[in-house]
Scaffold this active site. Structure first.
Site, short mmCIF file in Angstrom:
data_model
loop_
_atom_site.label_atom_id
_atom_site.label_comp_id
_atom_site.label_asym_id
_atom_site.label_seq_id
_atom_site.Cartn_x
_atom_site.Cartn_y
_atom_site.Cartn_z
N ASN A 61 8.68 -66.67 -10.66
CA ASN A 61 9.91 -67.39 -10.36
C ASN A 61 10.57 -66.96 -9.06
OD1 ASN A 61 10.07 -66.74 -13.70
ND2 ASN A 61 9.82 -68.84 -13.00
N VAL A 69 14.85 -67.35 -5.34
CA VAL A 69 14.77 -67.10 -6.77
C VAL A 69 15.01 -68.38 -7.54
CG1 VAL A 69 15.88 -65.84 -8.66
CG2 VAL A 69 15.59 -64.73 -6.45
N CYS A 70 14.17 -68.63 -8.54
CA CYS A 70 14.35 -69.78 -9.42
C CYS A 70 14.93 -69.24 -10.73
CB CYS A 70 13.02 -70.48 -9.69
SG CYS A 70 13.16 -71.88 -10.80
N LEU A 71 16.23 -69.38 -10.87
CA LEU A 71 16.91 -68.86 -12.04
C LEU A 71 18.00 -69.86 -12.43
CD1 LEU A 71 17.05 -66.39 -13.93
CD2 LEU A 71 18.61 -65.34 -12.30
N LEU A 105 7.88 -70.81 -8.89
CA LEU A 105 7.99 -70.96 -7.44
C LEU A 105 6.75 -70.34 -6.80
CD1 LEU A 105 11.71 -70.11 -6.58
CD2 LEU A 105 10.55 -72.29 -6.36
#
Length: 168
Positions: A61, A69-71, A105
């Site tokens: 991620n 960052v994919c959060l 990601l």
């Protein structure tokens, strides 16, 4: 508020800074230290900050090239009740402890994690050794010295191979 962290504010701009972040204890990221870039929008805390890893990290991620960052809690469900301590003490540690390979990601990290968890963990540890451990120097200081070396023209590659030369 961030007194337990090493924070660097380049250009003395309070809306852009970096924070030294340590990998969660007893995880494959334990012992790693990352410089995390933080950009606060004008509408903060009503709008979420932009967060990104400066030094490389192998994680489904986190984009390997940009460090983005994919959060969900940062990107989609941010609330003004959250603050920077939530990001560094809860959200990022949880991200590293519980990656989500179904929303990647970094497709290579996600694929490896789903196919071979042991090999994935070895690669994470390899990245930690290579990019997130700097012999007692803080990640913030390490990033600064690397940037200074490059800008001074004193940057030297650690590769001892001659480009274009075939391995025999």
């Amino acid at each position: 508020m961030m007194s337990d962290y090493i924070v660097d504010t380049p250009n003395d701009r309070l809306n852009e800074f970096s924070v030294e972040f340590h990998g969660p204890k007893e995880s494959v990221y334990d012992g790693g230290v990352w410089k995390v870039r933080v950009e606060l929008p004008d509408a903060y805390p009503y709008k979420s900050p932009s967060i990104g890893f400066v030094n490389k990290i192998f994680h489904p991620n986190v984009d390997e090239l940009s460090g983005s960052v994919c959060l969900d809690v940062i990107n989609q469900s941010w609330s003004p009740m959250f603050d920077l301590l939530n990001i560094f003490e809860v959200f990022l540690p949880q991200l590293l402890l519980y990656p989500n390979p179904s929303d990647p990601l970094n497709g290579d990290a996600a694929s490896l994690m789903m196919k071979d968890k042991k090999e994935y963990e070895e690669k994470v540890k390899e990245y930690c050794e290579r990019y997130a451990k700097n012999n007692g120097k803080s990640a913030v200081e390490e990033g600064e010295s690397a940037e200074e070396d490059i800008s001074d023209g004193n940057y030297s590659s650690s590769d001892d191979e001659i480009p274009g030369r075939a391995d025999l």
